[in-house]
Scaffold this active site. Structure first.
Site, short mmCIF file in Angstrom:
data_model
loop_
_atom_site.label_atom_id
_atom_site.label_comp_id
_atom_site.label_asym_id
_atom_site.label_seq_id
_atom_site.Cartn_x
_atom_site.Cartn_y
_atom_site.Cartn_z
N ASP A 58 34.12 37.78 40.17
CA ASP A 58 35.49 38.16 40.54
C ASP A 58 36.41 37.78 41.70
OD1 ASP A 58 37.87 38.41 39.23
OD2 ASP A 58 38.28 40.11 39.55
N LYS A 60 38.24 36.03 44.19
CA LYS A 60 39.50 35.05 44.44
C LYS A 60 40.43 35.94 45.08
CE LYS A 60 41.46 39.10 41.38
NZ LYS A 60 41.93 39.25 39.56
N ASN A 63 40.94 39.49 45.95
CA ASN A 63 40.14 40.56 45.97
C ASN A 63 39.12 39.98 47.14
OD1 ASN A 63 40.47 41.62 43.23
ND2 ASN A 63 39.05 40.70 42.83
#
Length: 194
Positions: A58, A60, A63
């Site tokens: 994840d 991105k 994050n």
């Protein structure tokens, strides 16, 4: 008492870091050398995670936190997994706009998908939009699988040929080689700052 104080400290740290990211997003244009620096740091973090046999799944902008000195840190490991060299993973996890073709097609993947997501993140940091678009999950999937990578008209005048070439590594070759070559392309274009 100790745990409560520790959690308050972590919350304060997150608020400080998040406010810095919001400030940068409002700033508008982020200079290429700043994005290059962040991507180099994140590449180093991903390399470490992959040596530990961890796929983040994840990567991105949401994050990624910046510390007080402007260094980038990967956060939110809630969908991260330990991977096995013996089999490909097929579970779908993460944020769709940043998922690699291997994930959305459910054909199996390994750690290479994190490099794809990092490339999508770099694109978004430079151009303030994602390279693949769709208003529904099906349209987003089709965009990731089939749409060519497009750049804004002024990209060649605003960014170096090395930056554009690194981003083209994200989608220029059919999976699974695209992810490997993307990571090589990103890392080779970042040699200037190492």
């Amino acid at each position: 008492m100790y745990v409560s104080t520790y959690l308050e400290y972590l919350h304060l740290l997150n608020v400080v870091c998040l406010s810095r990211i919001v400030h940068l997003e409002r700033k508008g244009h982020i200079q290429e050398d700043v994005v290059r620096f962040w991507i180099a740091e994140l590449s180093s973090a991903l390399e470490y995670l992959h040596r530990q046999r961890i796929i983040h799944r994840d990567i991105k902008p949401d994050n990624i936190l910046l510390d007080a000195h402007g260094h980038a840190h990967i956060t939110d490991f809630n969908v991260a997994i330990h991977y096995s060299e013996r089999r490909l993973h097929t579970s779908v996890a993460g944020s769709m706009a940043y998922m690699a073709p291997q994930v959305v097609s459910k054909k199996g993947y390994t750690w290479h998908i994190d490099w794809w997501s990092l490339g999508v993140t770099a694109y978004e940091l430079l151009f303030h939009k994602r390279p693949f678009d769709g208003r529904s999950a099906e349209k987003m999937t089709q965009s990731i699988l089939k749409d060519p990578l497009k750049f804004p008209d002024d990209s060649s005048s605003r960014y170096s040929p090395q930056a554009i070439a690194a981003l083209k590594g994200v989608s220029g070759i059919p999976p699974p080689l695209d992810s490997c070559l993307c990571s090589i392309s990103i890392l080779s274009s970042l040699n200037e700052i190492r």
